[in-house]
Structure formats: structure tokens, C-alpha cells
Design an enzyme around this catalytic site. Sequence first.
Site, short mmCIF file in Angstrom:
data_model
loop_
_atom_site.label_atom_id
_atom_site.label_comp_id
_atom_site.label_asym_id
_atom_site.label_seq_id
_atom_site.Cartn_x
_atom_site.Cartn_y
_atom_site.Cartn_z
N ARG A 188 10.57 0.10 9.65
CA ARG A 188 10.97 -0.15 11.03
C ARG A 188 12.50 -0.13 11.04
O ARG A 188 13.14 -0.58 10.09
CB ARG A 188 10.49 -1.52 11.53
N HIS B 166 9.38 9.26 14.03
CA HIS B 166 8.31 8.31 13.66
C HIS B 166 6.98 9.04 13.40
O HIS B 166 5.98 8.83 14.10
CB HIS B 166 8.14 7.23 14.75
N THR C 68 11.08 4.48 6.34
CA THR C 68 9.92 4.82 7.17
C THR C 68 9.25 3.55 7.68
O THR C 68 8.15 3.60 8.19
CB THR C 68 8.86 5.62 6.37
N ARG D 265 7.79 -9.06 -2.47
CA ARG D 265 7.59 -10.50 -2.30
C ARG D 265 6.74 -11.06 -3.44
O ARG D 265 6.99 -12.13 -3.97
CB ARG D 265 6.90 -10.73 -0.95
N THR D 266 5.73 -10.30 -3.83
CA THR D 266 4.82 -10.73 -4.90
C THR D 266 4.90 -9.71 -6.03
O THR D 266 4.95 -8.50 -5.77
CB THR D 266 3.36 -10.76 -4.38
N GLU E 161 14.27 2.71 18.84
CA GLU E 161 13.57 3.95 19.14
C GLU E 161 12.75 3.85 20.42
O GLU E 161 12.28 2.75 20.75
CB GLU E 161 12.70 4.38 17.94
N ARG F 277 0.84 -1.21 0.00
CA ARG F 277 0.00 0.00 0.00
C ARG F 277 0.87 1.26 0.00
O ARG F 277 0.72 2.14 -0.85
CB ARG F 277 -0.92 0.00 1.23
N ILE F 278 1.79 1.36 0.95
CA ILE F 278 2.58 2.59 1.07
C ILE F 278 3.63 2.66 -0.04
O ILE F 278 3.79 3.70 -0.70
CB ILE F 278 3.23 2.70 2.47
P1 NAP Z 1 1.71 -3.69 2.97
O1 NAP Z 1 0.63 -3.14 2.10
O2 NAP Z 1 1.54 -5.04 3.56
O3 NAP Z 1 3.06 -3.62 2.14
C1 NAP Z 1 4.22 -4.30 2.46
C2 NAP Z 1 4.82 -4.87 1.18
O4 NAP Z 1 6.05 -5.50 1.49
C3 NAP Z 1 3.92 -5.93 0.51
O5 NAP Z 1 3.85 -5.64 -0.86
C4 NAP Z 1 4.66 -7.22 0.79
O6 NAP Z 1 4.51 -8.18 -0.23
C5 NAP Z 1 6.10 -6.75 0.81
N1 NAP Z 1 6.98 -7.69 1.53
C6 NAP Z 1 6.73 -8.35 2.68
N2 NAP Z 1 7.79 -9.09 3.03
C7 NAP Z 1 8.72 -8.90 2.07
C8 NAP Z 1 10.02 -9.41 1.84
N3 NAP Z 1 10.57 -10.27 2.70
N4 NAP Z 1 10.69 -8.99 0.75
C9 NAP Z 1 10.13 -8.14 -0.13
N5 NAP Z 1 8.90 -7.62 0.02
C10 NAP Z 1 8.21 -8.00 1.11
O7 NAP Z 1 1.98 -2.71 4.19
P2 NAP Z 1 1.88 -1.11 4.23
O8 NAP Z 1 0.55 -0.70 4.69
O9 NAP Z 1 2.40 -0.55 2.95
O10 NAP Z 1 2.91 -0.81 5.42
C11 NAP Z 1 4.27 -1.21 5.31
C12 NAP Z 1 5.03 -0.98 6.60
O11 NAP Z 1 5.26 0.41 6.77
C13 NAP Z 1 4.30 -1.38 7.89
O12 NAP Z 1 4.46 -2.76 8.14
C14 NAP Z 1 4.98 -0.52 8.93
O13 NAP Z 1 6.11 -1.20 9.45
C15 NAP Z 1 5.46 0.68 8.14
N6 NAP Z 1 4.74 1.93 8.47
C16 NAP Z 1 5.42 2.94 9.06
C17 NAP Z 1 4.79 4.14 9.32
C18 NAP Z 1 5.51 5.28 9.98
O14 NAP Z 1 4.90 5.99 10.75
N7 NAP Z 1 6.76 5.50 9.69
C19 NAP Z 1 3.43 4.30 9.02
C20 NAP Z 1 2.76 3.24 8.43
C21 NAP Z 1 3.43 2.05 8.15
P3 NAP Z 1 3.11 -8.88 -0.59
O15 NAP Z 1 2.52 -7.96 -1.62
O16 NAP Z 1 3.48 -10.21 -1.10
O17 NAP Z 1 2.30 -8.94 0.66
C1 GLV Z 2 3.37 2.99 11.97
O1 GLV Z 2 4.55 2.85 12.00
C2 GLV Z 2 2.46 1.94 11.68
O2 GLV Z 2 2.89 0.79 11.50
O3 GLV Z 2 1.24 2.24 11.66
#
Ligand code: NAP
Ligand code: GLV
Length: 324
Positions: free
Chosen positions: A237, A284, A235, A176-177, A266, A155-156
Site C-alpha cells: 500500500r 495497482h 506492491t 513480525r514473526t 491512489e 504469503r506474498i
Molecule cells: P500476509 O500473508 O498477512 O503477509 C503479511 C506479512 O507481513 C506477515 O508475514 C506479517 O507477519 C508481516 N507483518 C505484519 N505487520 C508487520 C510489521 N509491522 N513489521 C514486519 N512485518 C509485518 O499478507 P499477504 O497475503 O502476503 O498480503 C500482504 C499485503 O499485500 C496485503 O495486506 C495488501 O496490502 C498487499 N497486496 C497488494 C496487492 C496488489 O495488487 N498490489 C495484491 C495483494 C496484496 P506475521 O507473519 O506475524 O503475520
Molecule cells: C490488493 O491490493 C489486495 O489487497 O488484494
Amino acid sequence: MKPKVLCTHRIPKEGIILLEKNFEIEVLDKNLSIDDQLKEKLPETKYLIPLLSIQITKHHMELATNLKGIVNYAVGYNNIDIEAAKEFGIKVTNTPDVLTNATADLVWALILAVTRRIIEGDSICRRNAFSGWFPEYMLGYEVTGKTLGIIGAGRIGSAVGKRGIGFDMKIIYHSRTRKPELEEKFGFIHYPSLKNLLKDVDILSLNVPYTEETHHLISKNELEVMKSSSYLINTTRGKVINETDLIEALETGLIAGAGLDVFYDEPFISERMRKLKNIVMTPHLGSATTNARNAMAVMVANNIIAIEAGNRPPNLIPELNKKK
Ligand code: NAP
Ligand code: GLV
Ligand code: GLV
């Protein structure tokens, strides 16, 4: 008696007002040990709302004999022992989508801040040290037309890439996909090999969740193949990067700079990190917009309401959503 919802910290009232009629809500005292309070209050808790900084372990779940849901106030849920939750039949939910734009915007704020030296420039102005416009004064790096690499095109990550199209960037990704829609509709280019992507990127954005597989995904070996003119934005972890290796790479000019919203331990940030001139840091703040944080609170409440009604919560995490 109303079912008890325990919040490890205060969350926006937009979520609380949806719950207060039918649930007893308690927020832990931020001046006391969170863990001591958790241990005391978990036995009578039906729904727990933790922040991403609070580790919820198997031991906590053993104490929480009435717990039905761990409703994380975050999209990332690496703070929760998912195997234990499965074992105890506790539902785990997160807050996807509503924070995607806020976080992708912050990635871009970091990209532009570090490449155009915004923080340094602001500091010059505040110190009244702006002594005039000169052709070679405070030159930065221009992102337009360059290559943006996304690791984790979820998503992000995909929202970060789509913003890059506005800067006429070539968008390459490793995930991953494979994502045919991003390739067909937005021209993203898939790199099966992480190393090959690292060789080609000018700006790298990490957007994978933190898991066993992504622990230290970026270490010395990976930083060594990146261009010395390239920038890394994290952004996701802190532990997705070997932070000591990153600091060394930034000190020695292995890469040009970094934008960091998350840190290894952190809220602790090492002195060596704080001394680096070629980074921009934020505490963060990815999802820290009023819109996103309010929507996350509403989402958390709706997940609790769904579980209590005996329904599948809308944001059950994928690991628990698989059909057996
Ligand atoms: P998401 O939609 O699940 O996206 C994560 C992507 O990473 C997916 O496309 C997933 O593949 C891929 N992935 C997972 N494991 C992998 C690997 N080993 N190698 C390569 N790609 C891999 O999650 P999101 O909503 O974008 O959020 C992502 C992360 O951002 C969260 O888990 C969180 O840690 C972080 N975050 C941080 C903040 C902040 O405040 N800084 C805010 C929001 C989120 P698939 O498509 O196969 O599932
Ligand atoms: C922020 O880092 C979140 O995972 O929502
Ligand atoms: C800069 O301010 C310019 O006019 O080129």
C-alpha cells in the site's frame, strides 16, 4: 425476501452466479457518488462487497443495522474499520492465497522491468529510435546472485523470495514473526533489525499489510541506509512509504530506482513522481490476472454463503478469528 448483497462495483460473474439464486444482488452505479449510494442502501444490506479503494467507516456501520458481513474483494483490509466491525458484531473476510502468485509475479515483473530498463527500451523501439547494438548501450543492473530483501514474509513476501532462488539470489527477510520453515527449507535468512536488512539489500520488496505500525515504515532515515545501487519495489500500500521522501531519494540518487504498483493517494499520482526516469509504475495490478480475480469472486461468494448458513466464514480476518 432474499437477503441483500451490495457490491460497490461489479465483480467477476464467477462469484455472482454462486449467489444469485439465494440473494438479491445490487451493484452501485459507478457514475454516482459511491458514498451517497452507500448511505442510502446500507440500512437494507446484509452483505457488503467493497473494493479496497472504498473506506468502510464506523459511520457506515452505524447506518447498516442489518449488516452481517463485510466481504472485502481484496486480501488487504486496511480500508475497513476493524474495531468498529468488532463492536457491531459484523464479520469481515478477505481473499488470501488465490492472488499470491499473481502478485508475486508482478513484483518480479517490476524488478526486471526497472533493472533492465524494459519500458525505456520498448519506447525506443516504438519511436523507431533503435539505431543498433552497441557494447555500452542501455546497460542495466543484473539481479542474479544479488541480495533480495523481503519486508513482511507472509504469503506474498515468501512467494517473492522463492522466485528469487531461481535467480541464485541470497534471500534475507524482516517480519513480525520469524519463519523457521522459510529458513530451513528455502534458505531465507532472518534479520531481526530492519536497518541491518536495508544496509544489505540490492532489491527490496515491501510485503507488509498497511497498519498503524507500518505507516511510513520506509522514510528518509531508512532510504539513507540503503545502497545507492539498490532498488525498491512496493506492491503493498502506498502509505507504507513516505512518498515525498522516496521521490527525493530517487531524484537525488540515494537509491537507484523503484518499481511501484501502489501510490500514496491512489489513483492520484503526483507530477513529480510521474517525471522520474528511474521508476516503473503499474496501476495497482498485483492481483490483476483472470485466474486471481475470478477466484477472488468465488471466495467472496463462499464467505457470504457460509455466514448466511450460520457457519464460520472460511476467510474471516485474523483479528476476528482469535479465540476469546
Ligand atoms: P500476509 O500473508 O498477512 O503477509 C503479511 C506479512 O507481513 C506477515 O508475514 C506479517 O507477519 C508481516 N507483518 C505484519 N505487520 C508487520 C510489521 N509491522 N513489521 C514486519 N512485518 C509485518 O499478507 P499477504 O497475503 O502476503 O498480503 C500482504 C499485503 O499485500 C496485503 O495486506 C495488501 O496490502 C498487499 N497486496 C497488494 C496487492 C496488489 O495488487 N498490489 C495484491 C495483494 C496484496 P506475521 O507473519 O506475524 O503475520
Ligand atoms: C490488493 O491490493 C489486495 O489487497 O488484494
Ligand atoms: C547478443 O545478442 C549476443 O549474441 O551476445
